[in-house]
Write an enzyme that holds these catalytic residues in place. Sequence first.
Site, PDB file in Angstrom:
ATOM      1  N   GLY A  43       0.821  -1.204   0.000  1.00  0.00           N
ATOM      2  CA  GLY A  43       0.000   0.000   0.000  1.00  0.00           C
ATOM      3  C   GLY A  43       0.853   1.251   0.000  1.00  0.00           C
ATOM      4  CB  ALA A  82      -4.359  -6.174   6.172  1.00  0.00           C
ATOM      5  CE1 TYR A 148      -4.203 -13.415  -1.532  1.00  0.00           C
ATOM      6  CE2 TYR A 148      -5.605 -14.513  -3.140  1.00  0.00           C
ATOM      7  CZ  TYR A 148      -5.344 -13.439  -2.318  1.00  0.00           C
ATOM      8  OH  TYR A 148      -6.230 -12.389  -2.272  1.00  0.00           O
ATOM      9  CE  LYS A 152      -7.888 -13.174   1.417  1.00  0.00           C
ATOM     10  NZ  LYS A 152      -7.705 -11.980   2.309  1.00  0.00           N
ATOM     11  CG  ASN A 177      -9.813 -11.741 -11.646  1.00  0.00           C
ATOM     12  OD1 ASN A 177     -10.414 -12.777 -11.362  1.00  0.00           O
ATOM     13  ND2 ASN A 177      -8.544 -11.729 -12.036  1.00  0.00           N
TER      14      ASN A 177
END
Length: 316
Positions: A43, A82, A148, A152, A177
């Site tokens: 970020g 986050a 990932y 998640k 996406n």
Amino acid sequence: MEDRFQGKRVLVTGGAGFVGSNLVRKLVLEGASTVVLDDLTTGSLDNLAGLEGQYEMLVGSVEDRDLVMKTVSGVQLVFHLAARNIIASTRNPYDDFRTNIGGTLNVLLAAREHGIERVVYTSSASVYGNTRYLPINEDDRISILTPYSASKYSGEAYCQAFYESYDVSAVILRYSNVYGIGQDPQNPYCGVVSRFFQKVRADQPPEIHGDGQQTRDYTYVGDAVEATLSSALSSRAPGEVFNVATGIETDANTLARWTLDISGSPLKPVHIERRDIDNIRRRVLNVEKARRMLRWTPTTVLRDGLEITWKWFVGS
């Protein structure tokens, strides 16, 4: 609609990122007292330019349990965005574990401790992997193909567990996406839309990994933000999982062609080798559950969203 969060004190983890910063802007516009927690790994405070003095910034990580506990104690709502992204997660699964799983657990522990009104957890459509049927429903089979998606989905499982075991009002959103204004092409982890536009702006052809027949369901960031806000307010949302997408499937070749058309470029796309993370052949999500329970509907079709994004891109 513009004062839904008036008087609410909210926390956005990852609020200096692409989607997070767009969410923060909308919350500020709607009168929320907004706290941003971001370690600025991917970020940037530039994403929040123009909002100086209108939000509280804390530079730190969700991996810091004490910091999360202290920060959550002063808010009513938590938007937990986050995360390590898919490329960074694949390169370093341990960092992925600490942030995506450990950080989520820290947020949920703090929410339980302080009786937070709602935790909105943003997951990913990557948890579906390669599915047998399309469009994909929220209760379809999960297929974990990357670190990932493993992390998640683990975050999702913790949200469900805290909802069932401790009555933490958690909602899970599976983003598909997301693209649009604020997706920095200089960020090595940015999405394909920004990479295509970056190439075109540099007078270089868009690079398509593989044959370009792979499809995705591209969601404009404004629509993703609205779904996120709606899930924080709906009395029907706690304990539920919602797809955040458009229900429209687009292949990479079409995306590249539209990128060139919109930018007015005479270039032709080129095909390069696929990456390790390019293991999903087709993806399109069913969004009827969100329509029915959140009263949310995506309003920006891909071609229009690309035009908006290009105008921002050349003006930024």
